[in-house]
Design a protein around this motif. Structure first.
Motif, PDB file in Angstrom:
ATOM      1  N   ARG A 176     -12.736   4.764   2.925  1.00 59.67           N
ATOM      2  CA  ARG A 176     -10.923   5.367   2.806  1.00 59.67           C
ATOM      3  C   ARG A 176      -9.859   4.800   2.800  1.00 59.67           C
ATOM      4  N   HIS A 177     -10.173   3.248   3.008  1.00 57.92           N
ATOM      5  CA  HIS A 177      -8.638   2.257   2.667  1.00 57.92           C
ATOM      6  C   HIS A 177      -8.254   2.029   1.571  1.00 57.92           C
ATOM      7  N   GLY A 178     -10.031   1.529   0.284  1.00 58.63           N
ATOM      8  CA  GLY A 178     -10.103   1.871  -1.266  1.00 58.63           C
ATOM      9  C   GLY A 178     -10.646  -0.345  -1.188  1.00 58.63           C
ATOM     10  N   ASN A 179     -11.201  -0.151  -1.153  1.00 56.01           N
ATOM     11  CA  ASN A 179     -12.179  -1.222  -0.900  1.00 56.01           C
ATOM     12  C   ASN A 179     -13.458  -0.814  -2.116  1.00 56.01           C
ATOM     13  N   PRO A 180     -12.481  -1.952  -4.257  1.00 54.04           N
ATOM     14  CA  PRO A 180     -14.067  -1.357  -4.474  1.00 54.04           C
ATOM     15  C   PRO A 180     -14.898  -1.511  -4.091  1.00 54.04           C
ATOM     16  N   ASN A 181     -15.070  -2.860  -3.712  1.00 57.69           N
ATOM     17  CA  ASN A 181     -16.611  -3.196  -3.858  1.00 57.69           C
ATOM     18  C   ASN A 181     -18.297  -2.335  -3.127  1.00 57.69           C
ATOM     19  N   LYS A 195       1.071  -1.060   0.401  1.00 53.34           N
ATOM     20  CA  LYS A 195      -0.056  -0.101   0.000  1.00 53.34           C
ATOM     21  C   LYS A 195       0.802   1.355  -0.535  1.00 53.34           C
ATOM     22  N   HIS A 196       0.110   2.657  -0.238  1.00 51.77           N
ATOM     23  CA  HIS A 196       0.742   3.630  -0.340  1.00 51.77           C
ATOM     24  C   HIS A 196       0.015   4.587   0.941  1.00 51.77           C
ATOM     25  N   ARG A 197       0.957   5.603   1.840  1.00 52.62           N
ATOM     26  CA  ARG A 197      -0.050   6.229   3.045  1.00 52.62           C
ATOM     27  C   ARG A 197      -1.147   4.945   3.183  1.00 52.62           C
ATOM     28  N   ASP A 198      -1.096   4.035   3.226  1.00 51.81           N
ATOM     29  CA  ASP A 198      -2.425   3.127   3.962  1.00 51.81           C
ATOM     30  C   ASP A 198      -3.556   2.875   2.819  1.00 51.81           C
ATOM     31  N   ARG A 199      -3.179   3.454   1.805  1.00 50.00           N
ATOM     32  CA  ARG A 199      -4.311   3.183   0.289  1.00 50.00           C
ATOM     33  C   ARG A 199      -3.784   2.061  -0.241  1.00 50.00           C
ATOM     34  N   ALA A 223      -7.613   5.504  -3.208  1.00 44.97           N
ATOM     35  CA  ALA A 223      -6.812   4.777  -3.398  1.00 44.97           C
ATOM     36  C   ALA A 223      -5.719   5.375  -4.263  1.00 44.97           C
ATOM     37  N   ALA A 224      -4.386   5.035  -4.077  1.00 42.42           N
ATOM     38  CA  ALA A 224      -2.809   5.449  -4.059  1.00 42.42           C
ATOM     39  C   ALA A 224      -3.088   4.885  -5.699  1.00 42.42           C
ATOM     40  N   VAL A 225      -1.858   5.967  -6.922  1.00 47.07           N
ATOM     41  CA  VAL A 225      -2.619   5.540  -7.460  1.00 47.07           C
ATOM     42  C   VAL A 225      -0.411   5.104  -8.301  1.00 47.07           C
ATOM     43  N   ARG A 226      -0.594   3.961  -8.737  1.00 46.03           N
ATOM     44  CA  ARG A 226       0.487   3.186  -9.134  1.00 46.03           C
ATOM     45  C   ARG A 226       0.310   3.338 -10.742  1.00 46.03           C
ATOM     46  N   LEU A 227       1.286   3.682 -11.787  1.00 44.49           N
ATOM     47  CA  LEU A 227       1.391   3.933 -13.297  1.00 44.49           C
ATOM     48  C   LEU A 227       1.986   2.575 -13.623  1.00 44.49           C
ATOM     49  N   SER A 228       1.237   1.867 -14.480  1.00 43.70           N
ATOM     50  CA  SER A 228       1.782   1.221 -15.656  1.00 43.70           C
ATOM     51  C   SER A 228       1.517   0.946 -17.163  1.00 43.70           C
ATOM     52  N   ASP A 229       2.057   0.479 -17.977  1.00 45.27           N
ATOM     53  CA  ASP A 229       2.144   0.429 -19.293  1.00 45.27           C
ATOM     54  C   ASP A 229       1.248  -1.812 -19.450  1.00 45.27           C
ATOM     55  N   PRO A 260      -7.474   9.553   8.232  1.00 46.56           N
ATOM     56  CA  PRO A 260      -7.589   8.379   8.961  1.00 46.56           C
ATOM     57  C   PRO A 260      -8.213   7.536   8.708  1.00 46.56           C
ATOM     58  N   LEU A 261      -7.754   6.431   8.516  1.00 48.04           N
ATOM     59  CA  LEU A 261      -8.061   4.611   9.104  1.00 48.04           C
ATOM     60  C   LEU A 261      -8.504   4.317  10.529  1.00 48.04           C
ATOM     61  N   SER A 262     -10.028   3.691  10.343  1.00 47.03           N
ATOM     62  CA  SER A 262     -10.221   3.076  11.700  1.00 47.03           C
ATOM     63  C   SER A 262      -9.991   1.578  11.812  1.00 47.03           C
ATOM     64  N   VAL A 263      -9.667   0.438  10.691  1.00 49.04           N
ATOM     65  CA  VAL A 263      -9.327  -0.267  10.100  1.00 49.04           C
ATOM     66  C   VAL A 263      -8.381  -1.059  10.683  1.00 49.04           C
ATOM     67  N   LEU A 264      -6.870  -0.037  11.570  1.00 47.61           N
ATOM     68  CA  LEU A 264      -5.897  -0.605  11.772  1.00 47.61           C
ATOM     69  C   LEU A 264      -5.969  -0.603  13.487  1.00 47.61           C
TER      70      LEU A 264
END
Length: 757
Positions: free
Chosen positions: A698-703, A630-634, A666-672, A736-740
């Motif tokens: 806040r965490h990045g769950n796509p569902n 993850k990046h910055r917990d996202r 979510a945290a952007v990660r570039l990819s071709d 901030p996240l609460s799940v941790l």
């Protein structure tokens, strides 16, 4: 001294001081070790472990009943005796007033690689002892296949388990057309465990043998580099259009095996006439899929020129109208006439799990008897929100007219529906409806946080068991490596204590503790293997292997009269009169192209929500390996550089992803490695809703982004593979996240529930 252990994602060895694991190393004989093993030790004593029994404050003070406070209120810690007393009384109330048809026994089978401490078996045995329960049918992974394949080819599990062996593919196959790719990350997992990972080596051997692979997926690395695959990148959800165009070429250029179709299939002429009448030519498909018409023409000819395997990933059937590409994969293989030949025909699940194509044990393992369930009601597994929100409402499923049961108590043990399900805000609303929700879990997952009773269960490393993966032929002893965390107990011990308060302890335990059950299951099954104590001390027992030359449906091909398929006609059903008789507009009698919903102008990107590399589903998301990705917990969001640049986004930015039903960070990660216009956000980040907006994670769950709609009326399967989104830079501070951390707890003096229990 290092001791061995088995997980769904790999075997490992570790040292222990009795409390913590150290020096975790992969099983020495694993040729492709999986880094996920390092999640176990780092997660074991994470602050999110449930340390003792808890009850939601509102339930404790006001008694059972629907409550919108689930997921919001603090929990009150209890002593085990008090928790058992309260829960035992509540179970007596519900079973006494409503019976087992008011109890939903939720579980999803991935809680443990062990055979005895298999949460699904445990909870179902317990609830059957009390009087039964409403069950779920099928899986999120391939529920659509489970409904469709019996109509057209045979039992889904038999087809997947009986996949043509990799050795046969290596020796005989000229071309694999892999719709959905052959994923290395998914092939690291198997129900029951994986001792030896082999997928990258398998693909390297295929390449060396001269087998070509065409990987059909919007993501290039859905097939790993070892395969040397050609990448075709259609738009998500258009595989059926591409397959129909391939069929069109085979028909119009007379490349079909007519003798095979006449002897082994039914309904081809109806299908072919429809393909031609609707003009499903490559030129039409090119507009739909983005794959050039010339390449479609050429691919069809290449398929007909040699021994070809048509492989369909499980991911394709996890989408709206997911029946169509799966069915078309079977149809294409039948048109080529190679079903039942070594290295040819149809494959379903290569790369979706570790076991398709592998040998495995020739004998099945012992299992805990679950008893008899007198309750007939069930739901398709992906329809839990519909059930809880619409008691008594009618619905259709696989030719049946059913109605949703009126559930008063949900008992969940092993599994996290807030990972598997779609439209999590709607699921959260659904969880407010029962009178009581009970969850066993080692961790404070979202499901536990939305419960009334939360009972701390052990992790696999904290209890004795034995297990074996579907791809292996070794039974592993799994002795406890450490003591249980805090006050955690085995599910079996929890159920035994509750059964005693219900007056059915003898029926549930049969007079055995967990160790006695292990010895009983092993000894009544072991055949010529060592006695239990020798086996448990040695750590492994070798089992006979299944033949390595397995070919799917070889017996059927050899003599379809002597070995007919378990379909209505005994043949491959290209057109199914049974399915046609159901009258479902979203799944007619043969595979077709069904138009998707109109493209939303404000959500131009396709998002793929696939399985993660860093964990199994959502398990151990707080583990070190998972958090390191993850990046910055996202959770990382992969984007093509062109799509990111057009939105002013750079690598590492925190982005807001907006979908049909909600949004997430979510945290952007570039990819071709992605088709332009496609982004990828894996499932499994623990759902962390904003307190004021449950549709925003806040965490990045796509569902949270998906509508909760089924694949079709036929299968009512999970349609969570892809959706449409827009992505912008997140403005302001990252919340901030609460799940941790654990949820709030109250030490206020316990009050008796208001209702009579």
């Amino acid at each position: 001294m290092s001791r061995p252990h088995l997980t769904h994602w790999g075997a490992f060895q570790a040292k222990s001081d009795g409390v913590r694991l150290s020096e975790v190393q992969p099983f020495p004989e694993d040729p492709e070790p999986n880094e996920l093993i390092h999640n176990v030790a780092s997660a074991q004593h994470h602050p999110t472990r449930v340390d003792r029994p808890y009850v939601r404050a509102g339930w404790l003070h006001n008694g059972p009943g629907p409550s919108k406070d689930r997921g919001h209120e603090p929990f009150v810690p209890l002593e085990w005796d008090r928790a058992e007393e309260l829960l035992g009384a509540e179970l007596r109330r519900v079973y006494g007033q409503y019976g087992g048809k008011a109890v939903f026994g939720g579980s999803y089978g991935w809680g443990s690689a062990g055979r005895f401490h298999h949460a699904q078996s445990q909870v179902h045995r317990f609830l059957n002892t009390l009087g039964g329960y409403v069950r779920s049918l099928g899986t999120y992974s391939y529920g659509t296949s489970e409904a469709l394949l019996p109509h057209i080819l045979g039992d889904a599990w038999a087809i997947i388990r009986g996949s043509t062996a990799w050795e046969q593919v290596e020796r005989h196959t000229d071309l694999i057309v892999a719709f959905g790719g052959i994923s290395a990350k998914n092939a690291t997992m198997s129900s029951g465990g994986v001792a030896r990972h082999r997928i990258r080596g398998r693909l390297s051997q295929l390449r060396a043998s001269g087998t070509r692979i065409v990987s059909v997926s919007p993501i290039a690395d859905d097939t790993p580099a070892e395969a040397g695959a050609e990448w075709l990148a259609p738009r998500p959800g258009t595989d059926a259009a591409l397959m129909l165009a391939l069929a069109h070429v085979l028909i119009t250029e007379e490349l079909t095996d007519r003798a095979f179709l006449d002897r082994y299939t039914v309904g081809f002429d109806k299908f072919a006439a429809d393909v031609l009448a609707h003009g499903r030519a490559p030129e039409w498909a090119a507009e739909v899929t983005g794959v050039p018409a010339e390449r479609i023409h050429r691919l069809a000819r290449e398929m007909a020129a040699g021994r070809t395997m048509i492989s369909v990933s499980w991911s394709l059937q996890r989408a709206r109208f997911g029946e169509q590409p799966l069915w078309l994969g079977v149809v294409l293989a039948a048109m080529l006439g190679q079903i039942g030949l070594p290295g040819g025909g149809f494959g379903h699940g290569y790369g979706s799990s570790a076991y398709p194509g592998e040998g495995g044990s020739a004998i099945s393992l012992p299992a805990l008897p679950q008893g008899h369930n007198p309750v007939r009601e069930f739901i398709p597994v992906a329809r839990i929100s519909d059930m809880l929100l619409n008691p008594g409402a009618p619905y259709d499923f696989n030719g049946q007219r059913l109605s949703y049961p009126d559930i008063r108590l949900v008992y969940w043990c092993g599994g996290n529906p807030f990972h598997h399900h779609q439209d999590l805000a709607r699921l959260r609303e659904a969880f407010t409806r029962p009178e009581t929700v009970v969850v066993h879990d080692p961790f404070w997952t979202a499901t536990a946080r939305h419960a009334d009773f939360v009972l701390p269960s052990t992790m696999t490393v904290e209890r004795d068991d034995f297990g074996m993966g579907n791809a292996d032929a070794e039974l592993w002893a799994m002795p406890a490596l450490t003591a249980p965390h805090a006050q955690a107990r085995d599910d079996y011990a929890i159920f035994a204590a509750l059964a005693a308060r219900f007056g059915v302890e003898r029926e549930f335990t049969e007079g055995r503790d967990a160790r006695a059950w292990l010895e009983h299951l092993y000894s009544s099954w072991r055949r010529d293997l060592p006695d239990f104590e020798t086996f448990f001390a040695t750590g492994v027992a070798e089992l006979p292997m299944r033949p390595q030359d397995q070919v799917l449906l070889a017996d059927f091909r050899a003599d379809p009269e002597a070995a007919p398929l378990p379909t209505p006609s005994g043949r491959i059903e290209i057109h199914s009169s049974t399915i046609e008789s159901f009258g479902y507009e979203d799944c007619p009698g043969h595979p077709v192209w069904l138009e998707p919903d109109p493209e939303p102008a404000d959500r131009p990107l396709y998002l793929l929500a696939n399985q993660p590399k860093s964990r199994l589903h959502s398990q151990h998301d707080v583990g070190a390996h998972s958090r390191a990705t993850k990046h910055r917990d996202r959770e990382p969001l992969r984007m093509h550089p062109a799509d990111a640049a057009g939105r002013g986004l750079t690598d590492g930015d925190i982005a807001l992803v907006r979908g049909e039903r909600g949004s997430c960070l979510a945290a952007v990660r570039l990819s071709d490695a992605l088709r332009p216009g496609v982004v990828q956000l894996s499932t499994g980040a623990w759902y962390d809703p904003d307190p004021q907006n449950p549709a925003f994670c806040r965490h990045g769950n796509p569902n949270v982004l998906f509508a909760d709609v089924p694949t079709s009326t036929l299968a009512q399967g999970c349609a969570g593979a892809h959706t449409r989104v827009e992505i912008t830079r997140h403005e302001g501070a990252v919340p901030p996240l609460s799940v941790l951390t654990p949820p709030a707890s109250s030490d206020a003096k316990e009050a008796e529930p208001a209702s009579e229990l």
